[in-house]
Design a protein around this motif. Structure first.
Motif: not given
Length: 281
Positions: A60-76
């Motif tokens: 469950h946590g890993i599933a939420w981690g992926f969209p979080s990482g997409v946001g990180t990639g765009i942000a950085m």
């Protein structure tokens, strides 16, 4: 109080990472710096996740981690792009405005967070404080406009990053942070490939970029732990005070001058920290 301290630790680490990554993006291609940073963060996050026990299934946590990482990639990418072309003490605070606003609105409206009156006062102070810090002097506004545009795109990514990671919880340990670094690497990789030709920095800059990413991953790990001990709204607001670090660095080391409004914003940000961290009466 523990959750507040973790969130402030996250802000400190993120501020340091933004300063280091921003300076590196002025020496090398900003996309490559962002990519290497997330790769370094991935290694750090996996090692930390292996050491921290998992209380239940991590999926469950890993599933939420992926969209979080997409946001990180765009942000950085857009954060480093803005810093490489503009003023650090403008780009980073702008990036925090949306990063605060989106999770706070969702936390209150959809997640049912109910901060105390003192905490609400602190939240109300943070947004104008960050806006004031992001204001440039009148003689630099033409130069600041592209920086603000990049900062606003980055702010959307940061908002998604914080909001999605908060839903992961800490039952899965730090695996959501590790999953997010995978998603961030995959998000940035096509941008690096499209640069013609892809430009990779010298060895020393590469090492610095990897270490910077490890510090940023630490910031997200501290934020994830903070959300389990504090209301998401408050954890987001405290973690989003990271612009104070690059602004102070820009003033002291890069000789970037502050306007009166920016000084007022820094003072207001300090007051907000007190309101959000002190226990309610």
């Amino acid at each position: 109080m523990t959750g507040a301290l973790l969130a402030l630790g996250s802000a400190l680490c993120y501020g340091i990472a933004d300063v280091a990554g921003g300076l590196l993006s002025r020496r090398a291609d900003f996309r490559t710096v962002a990519f290497l940073g997330q790769a370094g963060g991935l290694v750090c996050a996996v090692v930390a996740a292996l050491l921290l026990p998992v209380r239940e299934s991590p999926w469950h946590g890993i599933a939420w981690g992926f969209p979080s990482g997409v946001g990180t990639g765009i942000a950085m990418v857009f954060l480093y792009r803005g810093i490489s072309r503009g003023t650090m003490s403008v780009v980073v605070p702008v990036s925090a405005v949306g990063g605060v606003a989106l999770p706070v609105l969702v936390g209150v409206i959809l997640l049912g967070d109910r901060p105390s009156l003192m905490a609400w006062t602190g939240i109300a102070v943070v947004l104008p404080a960050l806006w004031l810090v992001s204001r440039s002097r009148s003689d630099e506004r033409d130069r600041a406009r592209p920086a603000i545009a990049n900062g606003l795109v980055a702010s959307a990514g940061i908002g998604v990053q914080y909001l999605a990671l908060a839903q992961a919880g800490d039952e899965a340990g730090l695996w959501p942070v590790a999953a997010g670094r995978v998603a961030a690497v995959l998000t940035i990789a096509p941008m690096v490939v499209r640069s013609r030709p892809p430009r990779f920095p010298e060895a020393r800059t590469t090492v610095y970029a990897l270490v910077t990413g490890a510090v940023a991953a630490t910031a997200l790990a501290l934020y994830l732990l903070a959300t389990a001990r504090q209301l998401v709204v408050i954890a987001v607001v405290l973690s989003s005070l990271y612009p104070v670090v690059p602004v102070l660095w820009g003033v002291t080391a890069l000789r970037e001058r502050l306007s009166a409004g920016q000084v007022a914003g820094l003072v207001a940000a300090g007051a907000a920290v007190l309101l959000l961290t002190l226990p309610p009466p």
